[in-house]
Design a protein around this motif. Structure first.
Motif, PDB file in Angstrom:
ATOM      1  N   MET A 249      31.646  86.894 100.438  1.00 24.28           N
ATOM      2  CA  MET A 249      32.489  86.433  99.350  1.00 24.28           C
ATOM      3  C   MET A 249      31.749  85.334  98.579  1.00 24.28           C
ATOM      4  SD  MET A 249      36.300  84.844  99.547  1.00 24.28           S
ATOM      5  CE  MET A 249      37.239  86.283  99.147  1.00 24.28           C
ATOM      6  N   ALA A 250      31.851  85.384  97.278  1.00 25.46           N
ATOM      7  CA  ALA A 250      31.144  84.432  96.420  1.00 25.46           C
ATOM      8  C   ALA A 250      31.850  83.081  96.441  1.00 25.46           C
ATOM      9  CB  ALA A 250      31.101  84.959  95.003  1.00 25.46           C
ATOM     10  N   THR A 251      31.040  82.046  96.446  1.00 27.72           N
ATOM     11  CA  THR A 251      31.610  80.700  96.390  1.00 27.72           C
ATOM     12  C   THR A 251      32.057  80.415  94.959  1.00 27.72           C
ATOM     13  OG1 THR A 251      29.498  79.661  95.878  1.00 27.72           O
ATOM     14  CG2 THR A 251      30.041  79.949  98.218  1.00 27.72           C
ATOM     15  N   PRO A 252      32.972  79.472  94.799  1.00 22.86           N
ATOM     16  CA  PRO A 252      33.429  79.135  93.446  1.00 22.86           C
ATOM     17  C   PRO A 252      32.288  78.638  92.540  1.00 22.86           C
ATOM     18  CG  PRO A 252      34.915  78.190  95.087  1.00 22.86           C
ATOM     19  CD  PRO A 252      33.762  78.778  95.824  1.00 22.86           C
ATOM     20  N   GLU A 253      31.316  77.945  93.153  1.00 22.09           N
ATOM     21  CA  GLU A 253      30.188  77.450  92.346  1.00 22.09           C
ATOM     22  C   GLU A 253      29.357  78.613  91.796  1.00 22.09           C
ATOM     23  OE1 GLU A 253      30.646  76.357  95.592  1.00 22.09           O
ATOM     24  OE2 GLU A 253      31.599  74.438  95.095  1.00 22.09           O
ATOM     25  N   LYS A 254      29.115  79.606  92.652  1.00 22.89           N
ATOM     26  CA  LYS A 254      28.326  80.756  92.212  1.00 22.89           C
ATOM     27  C   LYS A 254      29.095  81.565  91.168  1.00 22.89           C
ATOM     28  CE  LYS A 254      25.482  81.285  96.312  1.00 22.89           C
ATOM     29  NZ  LYS A 254      25.119  82.146  97.447  1.00 22.89           N
ATOM     30  N   ALA A 255      30.381  81.727  91.362  1.00 20.01           N
ATOM     31  CA  ALA A 255      31.200  82.455  90.393  1.00 20.01           C
ATOM     32  C   ALA A 255      31.200  81.735  89.046  1.00 20.01           C
ATOM     33  CB  ALA A 255      32.630  82.606  90.908  1.00 20.01           C
ATOM     34  N   ALA A 256      31.261  80.411  89.069  1.00 23.15           N
ATOM     35  CA  ALA A 256      31.217  79.636  87.826  1.00 23.15           C
ATOM     36  C   ALA A 256      29.850  79.761  87.157  1.00 23.15           C
ATOM     37  CB  ALA A 256      31.542  78.171  88.112  1.00 23.15           C
TER      38      ALA A 256
ATOM     39  N   VAL B 225      27.770  82.311  87.420  1.00 23.78           N
ATOM     40  CA  VAL B 225      27.686  83.661  86.856  1.00 23.78           C
ATOM     41  C   VAL B 225      28.480  83.739  85.555  1.00 23.78           C
ATOM     42  CG1 VAL B 225      28.367  86.075  87.213  1.00 23.78           C
ATOM     43  CG2 VAL B 225      27.202  84.831  89.031  1.00 23.78           C
ATOM     44  N   ALA B 226      29.666  83.131  85.538  1.00 23.90           N
ATOM     45  CA  ALA B 226      30.483  83.149  84.320  1.00 23.90           C
ATOM     46  C   ALA B 226      29.783  82.417  83.175  1.00 23.90           C
ATOM     47  CB  ALA B 226      31.848  82.513  84.600  1.00 23.90           C
ATOM     48  N   GLU B 227      29.150  81.299  83.485  1.00 20.93           N
ATOM     49  CA  GLU B 227      28.432  80.547  82.452  1.00 20.93           C
ATOM     50  C   GLU B 227      27.244  81.352  81.922  1.00 20.93           C
ATOM     51  OE1 GLU B 227      26.023  76.343  81.821  1.00 20.93           O
ATOM     52  OE2 GLU B 227      27.083  76.698  83.712  1.00 20.93           O
ATOM     53  N   LEU B 228      26.483  81.962  82.820  1.00 18.63           N
ATOM     54  CA  LEU B 228      25.351  82.781  82.397  1.00 18.63           C
ATOM     55  C   LEU B 228      25.812  84.004  81.600  1.00 18.63           C
ATOM     56  CD1 LEU B 228      23.114  82.648  85.598  1.00 18.63           C
ATOM     57  CD2 LEU B 228      22.571  81.684  83.349  1.00 18.63           C
ATOM     58  N   LYS B 229      26.915  84.587  82.018  1.00 19.07           N
ATOM     59  CA  LYS B 229      27.468  85.736  81.299  1.00 19.07           C
ATOM     60  C   LYS B 229      27.828  85.334  79.867  1.00 19.07           C
ATOM     61  CE  LYS B 229      31.287  89.012  81.359  1.00 19.07           C
ATOM     62  NZ  LYS B 229      32.545  89.369  82.012  1.00 19.07           N
ATOM     63  N   ASP B 230      28.440  84.162  79.701  1.00 21.27           N
ATOM     64  CA  ASP B 230      28.769  83.665  78.357  1.00 21.27           C
ATOM     65  C   ASP B 230      27.505  83.441  77.534  1.00 21.27           C
ATOM     66  OD1 ASP B 230      31.483  83.713  78.781  1.00 21.27           O
ATOM     67  OD2 ASP B 230      31.651  81.577  79.243  1.00 21.27           O
TER      68      ASP B 230
ATOM     69  N   THR C 292      21.558  85.525  87.841  1.00 21.33           N
ATOM     70  CA  THR C 292      21.194  85.955  86.487  1.00 21.33           C
ATOM     71  C   THR C 292      21.288  87.466  86.363  1.00 21.33           C
ATOM     72  OG1 THR C 292      19.725  84.062  86.281  1.00 21.33           O
ATOM     73  CG2 THR C 292      19.387  85.874  84.736  1.00 21.33           C
ATOM     74  N   ALA C 293      20.830  88.173  87.381  1.00 21.91           N
ATOM     75  CA  ALA C 293      20.914  89.639  87.365  1.00 21.91           C
ATOM     76  C   ALA C 293      22.372  90.096  87.320  1.00 21.91           C
ATOM     77  CB  ALA C 293      20.211  90.221  88.588  1.00 21.91           C
ATOM     78  N   ILE C 294      23.217  89.447  88.093  1.00 20.97           N
ATOM     79  CA  ILE C 294      24.651  89.785  88.102  1.00 20.97           C
ATOM     80  C   ILE C 294      25.258  89.502  86.734  1.00 20.97           C
ATOM     81  CG2 ILE C 294      26.901  89.158  89.071  1.00 20.97           C
ATOM     82  CD1 ILE C 294      25.371  88.572  91.743  1.00 20.97           C
ATOM     83  N   ALA C 295      24.968  88.339  86.166  1.00 21.12           N
ATOM     84  CA  ALA C 295      25.528  87.947  84.874  1.00 21.12           C
ATOM     85  C   ALA C 295      25.051  88.877  83.762  1.00 21.12           C
ATOM     86  CB  ALA C 295      25.156  86.506  84.547  1.00 21.12           C
TER      87      ALA C 295
END
Length: 179
Positions: free
Chosen positions: A1-8, A10-15, A57-60
């Motif tokens: 399960m992804a940690t909240p920091e990693k999810a954040a 990924v979301a920032e990189l996706k943006d 980065t790859a995920i984002a």
């Protein structure tokens, strides 16, 4: 399960990927924090240089629908220049910085949906800026319009010169016959 920091992250990189019209993937191994700050300043307002984690980065990139980025280049210490403005200016800044600091390695990137390799980014950096190209087009159009205007004026000025020559000849002949 992804940690909240990693999810954040990924979301920032996706943006960043979603809001960018181009991006350049680099390796910064051996550059100091001061040099990275210098690079960020040289990129200007239309680009953001971010040190990234390769997996995130790859995920984002996948989540943002980026098709042009070569994910195989995500190895080693990576950073991405996210370009929202003129890609030529950012490519020139990266190329010039890499020449002065050989530790910076330009790997690949994308522009729109088109993938770019290091040679493509070099070619992009060799282009003139958008403003220069637009001014050249405007100058060429002005020259063409000027030539067209002179061509349209030529028959009229030729007619006027011919009429003036005829008038002068008539006066000359009229003056001789009176003498």
């Amino acid at each position: 399960m992804a940690t909240p920091e990693k999810a954040a992250a990924v979301a920032e990189l996706k943006d960043l990927f979603s809001n960018s019209n181009a991006a350049v993937l680099t390796e910064y191994r051996g550059l100091t924090v001061a040099k990275l700050m210098e690079l960020r300043r040289s990129l200007g307002e239309n680009a953001e240089y971010a040190v990234v984690k390769n997996t995130l980065t790859a995920i984002a990139a996948r989540e943002a629908g980026v098709k042009g980025l070569n994910l195989d280049d995500l190895q080693g210490p990576s950073a991405v220049a996210f370009i929202t403005g003129e890609p030529v200016e950012a490519a020139k800044s990266l190329r010039d910085f890499a020449k002065a600091n050989p530790q910076l390695i330009i790997k690949s990137g994308f522009f729109g949906d088109s993938p770019l390799n290091a040679a493509d980014i070099e070619k992009l950096a060799d282009l003139e800026s958008r403003e220069v190209l637009l001014s050249k087009v405007a100058g060429a159009a002005k020259g063409a319009l000027s030539k067209a205007a002179s061509l349209f004026q030529a028959p009229m000025s030729k007619t006027v010169r011919t009429a003036e020559a005829l008038r002068a000849k008539v006066e000359e002949q009229g003056g001789e016959s009176a003498a």
